[in-house]
Design a protein around this motif. Structure first.
Motif, PDB file in Angstrom:
ATOM      1  N   ALA A  16     -18.732  -0.432  48.144  1.00 34.77           N
ATOM      2  CA  ALA A  16     -18.502  -1.522  49.233  1.00 34.77           C
ATOM      3  C   ALA A  16     -18.270  -1.206  50.534  1.00 34.77           C
ATOM      4  O   ALA A  16     -18.886  -1.600  51.574  1.00 34.77           O
ATOM      5  N   MET A  17     -17.315  -0.166  50.577  1.00 36.04           N
ATOM      6  CA  MET A  17     -16.654   0.057  51.790  1.00 36.04           C
ATOM      7  C   MET A  17     -17.656   0.995  52.638  1.00 36.04           C
ATOM      8  O   MET A  17     -17.927   1.007  53.959  1.00 36.04           O
ATOM      9  N   GLY A  18     -18.302   1.843  52.062  1.00 37.21           N
ATOM     10  CA  GLY A  18     -19.519   2.524  52.506  1.00 37.21           C
ATOM     11  C   GLY A  18     -20.567   1.775  53.150  1.00 37.21           C
ATOM     12  O   GLY A  18     -21.147   1.828  54.130  1.00 37.21           O
ATOM     13  N   LEU A  19     -21.190   0.740  52.369  1.00 38.15           N
ATOM     14  CA  LEU A  19     -22.136  -0.199  52.940  1.00 38.15           C
ATOM     15  C   LEU A  19     -21.566  -1.109  54.009  1.00 38.15           C
ATOM     16  O   LEU A  19     -22.438  -1.459  54.839  1.00 38.15           O
ATOM     17  N   SER A  20     -20.355  -1.346  53.977  1.00 34.90           N
ATOM     18  CA  SER A  20     -19.800  -2.137  55.176  1.00 34.90           C
ATOM     19  C   SER A  20     -19.878  -1.266  56.381  1.00 34.90           C
ATOM     20  O   SER A  20     -20.146  -1.716  57.528  1.00 34.90           O
TER      21      SER A  20
END
Length: 350
Positions: A162-166
């Motif tokens: 999720a952090m990478g997608l953000s």
């Protein structure tokens, strides 16, 4: 060339010392914040206002007996906290702590390494940090330590997605992976027109990144890997003396670095309002920018502590459901909306 290497050496030592200082006194600040929120005094014996408490704690860790369990894998038992501490310190290499200083006509940037893939470097180093936790928990030959290590690895891997997608949405917005360029773009310093902080353009991405930062640093309400009521002490149950100190120090360093990365990506980094309208010279602006940058970092460190002593920890199933069923879909939707806005702005409004 020699002066360049001397400058870099001074910068490395300085950032290393500041990182250790902040990590040490974050333990003091954590106790004081907890005491304030719980209507207590907090540490007040070691020095005036308890200011020497971190030094007393460090001395205590060094004086304690070094214990390695008989059935532990001794090499991996020592390697685990070493990896955790090393990776925590490595992440600060690519963070721009200020703009640039002009000394004898030469320009020196307050950044150890300006990588054009700085964000990828941070993610790579953070992803290695989980090995320190996993190795330490497994090498202890303790079921509680192993359960804590498994929880930590599953949690960190889940929330890294999720952090990478953000971050992908932020990269689409800024068009660069360099942390320095992202900082400069938030004042239009690289010829761009992104004069506002990125939190204005990516509020959803910021919220997702912030939540994931709590999970990545194992901070409450995501501190399931060291849940005392279930796992005694989690992955560092069998650790003592300086090995335990390395794990605890690594957690506070990660909190410091996470606050710095959040400030850089979403809150302008070393930029501050009206900095170009003050009429000051480059060096003065750089020094003020660095002070503002550390003020932002201090705010986010306080925010980490405030949340810890305000919100109770989740159950583990709630933790995983939030990561996989809420944050990841929300981050994917944010990417599509960001891409759509960029396409409309590029092809139809220009």
């Amino acid at each position: 060339m020699i002066s360049f290497f001397i400058y870099k050496a001074i910068l490395v030592v300085g950032i290393f010392a500041i990182t250790l200082f902040v990590a040490a006194y974050s333990t003091y600040a954590e106790r004081k914040v907890a005491a304030f929120l719980q209507d207590r005094v907090g540490p007040d014996r070691a020095g005036p206002f308890g200011m020497f408490q971190p030094l007393a704690d460090g001395l205590k860790f060094m004086m304690k007996e070094e214990i390695i369990p008989d059935f532990a894998n001794k090499f991996l038992f020592i390697l685990g906290p070493s990896i955790a501490m090393m990776t925590a310190l490595m992440a600060g290499v690519v963070i721009p702590w200020g703009n640039s200083l002009v000394i004898d006509g030469k320009q020196y940037f307050l950044q150890i390494a300006d990588l054009n893939v700085g964000i990828l470097y941070v993610f790579a180093v953070v992803s290695i940090g989980v090995y320190g936790i996993m190795i330490g928990g497994w090498a202890s030959n303790n079921k509680f330590s192993l359960l804590g290590a498994i929880r930590a690895s599953a949690q960190m891997i889940s929330y890294e997605i999720a952090m990478g997608l953000s971050i992908i949405a932020l990269i689409i917005t800024t068009g660069t992976l360099s942390l320095r360029e992202i900082s400069l773009l938030q004042t239009g310093g690289v010829g761009g027109h992104w004069n506002f902080w990125n939190v204005v353009y990516q509020p959803v991405g910021f919220i997702i990144f912030l939540i994931c930062a709590f999970a990545e640093t194992n901070r409450t309400p995501f501190d399931l890997p060291e849940c005392e009521t279930e796992l005694v002490g989690g992955y560092h149950t069998e650790y003592s003396s300086m090995k335990l100190a390395l794990y605890l120090f690594a957690e506070y360093i990660n909190m410091f670095i996470s606050s710095a990365v959040i400030s850089t990506l979403y809150f302008g980094g070393f930029n501050f309002p009206f900095m170009n309208d003050l009429g000051l010279d480059q060096n003065t602006i750089t020094i003020l920018g660095t002070l503002f940058f550390f003020a932002k970092i201090t705010f986010f460190i306080f925010f980490f502590m405030w949340i810890r002593w305000t919100i109770p920890r989740f159950r583990y199933d709630q933790l995983m459901n939030l990561g996989w069923k809420a944050l990841i879909p929300l981050a994917v939707i944010n990417i599509f909306i960001t891409g759509l806005v960029i396409i409309i702005k590029t092809h139809y409004l220009n």
